[in-house]
Design a protein around this motif. Structure first.
Motif, PDB file in Angstrom:
ATOM      1  N   TRP A 118       0.843  -1.205   0.000  1.00  0.00           N
ATOM      2  CA  TRP A 118       0.000   0.000   0.000  1.00  0.00           C
ATOM      3  C   TRP A 118       0.874   1.248   0.000  1.00  0.00           C
ATOM      4  O   TRP A 118       0.611   2.203  -0.718  1.00  0.00           O
TER       5      TRP A 118
ATOM      6  N   ASN B  14       3.993   1.548  -1.083  1.00  0.00           N
ATOM      7  CA  ASN B  14       4.631   1.683  -2.400  1.00  0.00           C
ATOM      8  C   ASN B  14       3.655   2.200  -3.442  1.00  0.00           C
ATOM      9  O   ASN B  14       4.023   2.996  -4.306  1.00  0.00           O
ATOM     10  N   LEU B  15       2.438   1.747  -3.356  1.00  0.00           N
ATOM     11  CA  LEU B  15       1.438   2.116  -4.355  1.00  0.00           C
ATOM     12  C   LEU B  15       1.069   3.596  -4.285  1.00  0.00           C
ATOM     13  O   LEU B  15       0.883   4.248  -5.302  1.00  0.00           O
ATOM     14  N   HIS B  16       0.986   4.123  -3.079  1.00  0.00           N
ATOM     15  CA  HIS B  16       0.503   5.488  -2.912  1.00  0.00           C
ATOM     16  C   HIS B  16       1.600   6.518  -2.660  1.00  0.00           C
ATOM     17  O   HIS B  16       1.351   7.710  -2.795  1.00  0.00           O
TER      18      HIS B  16
ATOM     19  N   HIS C 131       5.195   6.104  -3.749  1.00  0.00           N
ATOM     20  CA  HIS C 131       6.192   6.125  -4.815  1.00  0.00           C
ATOM     21  C   HIS C 131       5.509   5.933  -6.161  1.00  0.00           C
ATOM     22  O   HIS C 131       4.677   5.063  -6.312  1.00  0.00           O
ATOM     23  N   ARG C 132       5.893   6.694  -7.112  1.00  0.00           N
ATOM     24  CA  ARG C 132       5.372   6.548  -8.466  1.00  0.00           C
ATOM     25  C   ARG C 132       6.347   5.689  -9.258  1.00  0.00           C
ATOM     26  O   ARG C 132       7.432   6.143  -9.604  1.00  0.00           O
ATOM     27  N   PRO C 133       5.987   4.411  -9.519  1.00  0.00           N
ATOM     28  CA  PRO C 133       6.912   3.539 -10.239  1.00  0.00           C
ATOM     29  C   PRO C 133       7.114   3.996 -11.687  1.00  0.00           C
ATOM     30  O   PRO C 133       6.247   4.626 -12.282  1.00  0.00           O
TER      31      PRO C 133
ATOM     32  N   ALA D 179       4.765  -0.043 -15.338  1.00  0.00           N
ATOM     33  CA  ALA D 179       3.472  -0.510 -14.829  1.00  0.00           C
ATOM     34  C   ALA D 179       3.590  -1.795 -14.028  1.00  0.00           C
ATOM     35  O   ALA D 179       2.735  -2.078 -13.196  1.00  0.00           O
TER      36      ALA D 179
ATOM     37  N   ALA E 215       3.736  -1.395 -10.143  1.00  0.00           N
ATOM     38  CA  ALA E 215       2.445  -0.875  -9.686  1.00  0.00           C
ATOM     39  C   ALA E 215       1.380  -1.966  -9.720  1.00  0.00           C
ATOM     40  O   ALA E 215       0.551  -2.073  -8.811  1.00  0.00           O
TER      41      ALA E 215
ATOM     42  N   ASP F 103       1.989  -4.378  -6.778  1.00  0.00           N
ATOM     43  CA  ASP F 103       1.522  -3.783  -5.523  1.00  0.00           C
ATOM     44  C   ASP F 103       0.000  -3.723  -5.471  1.00  0.00           C
ATOM     45  O   ASP F 103      -0.605  -4.003  -4.442  1.00  0.00           O
ATOM     46  N   TRP F 104      -0.630  -3.355  -6.576  1.00  0.00           N
ATOM     47  CA  TRP F 104      -2.085  -3.271  -6.617  1.00  0.00           C
ATOM     48  C   TRP F 104      -2.716  -4.635  -6.366  1.00  0.00           C
ATOM     49  O   TRP F 104      -3.689  -4.756  -5.618  1.00  0.00           O
TER      50      TRP F 104
END
Length: 118
Positions: A74, A76-78, A80-82, A85, A88, A91-92
Motif C-alpha cells: 500500500w 509503495n502504491l501510494h 512512490h510513483r513507479p 506498470a 504498480a 503492488d495493486w
C-alpha cells in the motif's frame, strides 16, 4: 534462472493474502473438527471456550501476517510513483488480494464464534 525466481517471488507476494487466508481457514475448521471429535468442546480458560481461543489466536496471526505484506505494498502504491506498470500492478494485486483475504478471514471467523460448537 533470475526471471523464474522473479516470477515466483512476485506471484507468491501477490497471492500471499489468499494463501494466509487458506491456512487460516484450514486451521480454524480442522481445529474445530478435532475438538468436536475428541469431545473436549466444553473446555474453557478464563471463561472462554477452547475453540474460541484457538480461533482468536489463528485470526490475530492471520491478520498480522496479511498486514505485514499489505502495508508495504500500500505504501509503495501510494507514496512512490513507479517508472513502469509492472511494480504498480504487483503492488495493486497484493493490496487487492490482501483486502479480500482480510474480508474472508472475518467471514470465516464469525460462524465459529456465533454458532454453537459441535
Amino acid at each position: 534462472m533470475a526471471a523464474a525466481l522473479y516470477f515466483v517471488t512476485n506471484t507468491l507476494r501477490m497471492l500471499s493474502g489468499v494463501l494466509i487466508w487458506g491456512a487460516h481457514f484450514g486451521v480454524v475448521y480442522i481445529a474445530t473438527a478435532l475438538v468436536c471429535a475428541r469431545g473436549v468442546q466444553n473446555l474453557s480458560w478464563l471463561g472462554v471456550g477452547i475453540v474460541a481461543w484457538m480461533v482468536t489466536i489463528a485470526t490475530v496471526m492471520a491478520i498480522a501476517g496479511i498486514l505485514i505484506i499489505l502495508v508495504p505494498a500500500w505504501w509503495n502504491l501510494h507514496r512512490h510513483r513507479p517508472q513502469s506498470a509492472t511494480p504498480a500492478f504487483i503492488d495493486w494485486m497484493t493490496v487487492s488480494f490482501g483486502g479480500l483475504a482480510l474480508l474472508a478471514i472475518v467471514w470465516v471467523t464469525f460462524p465459529v464464534m456465533l454458532v454453537p460448537i459441535c
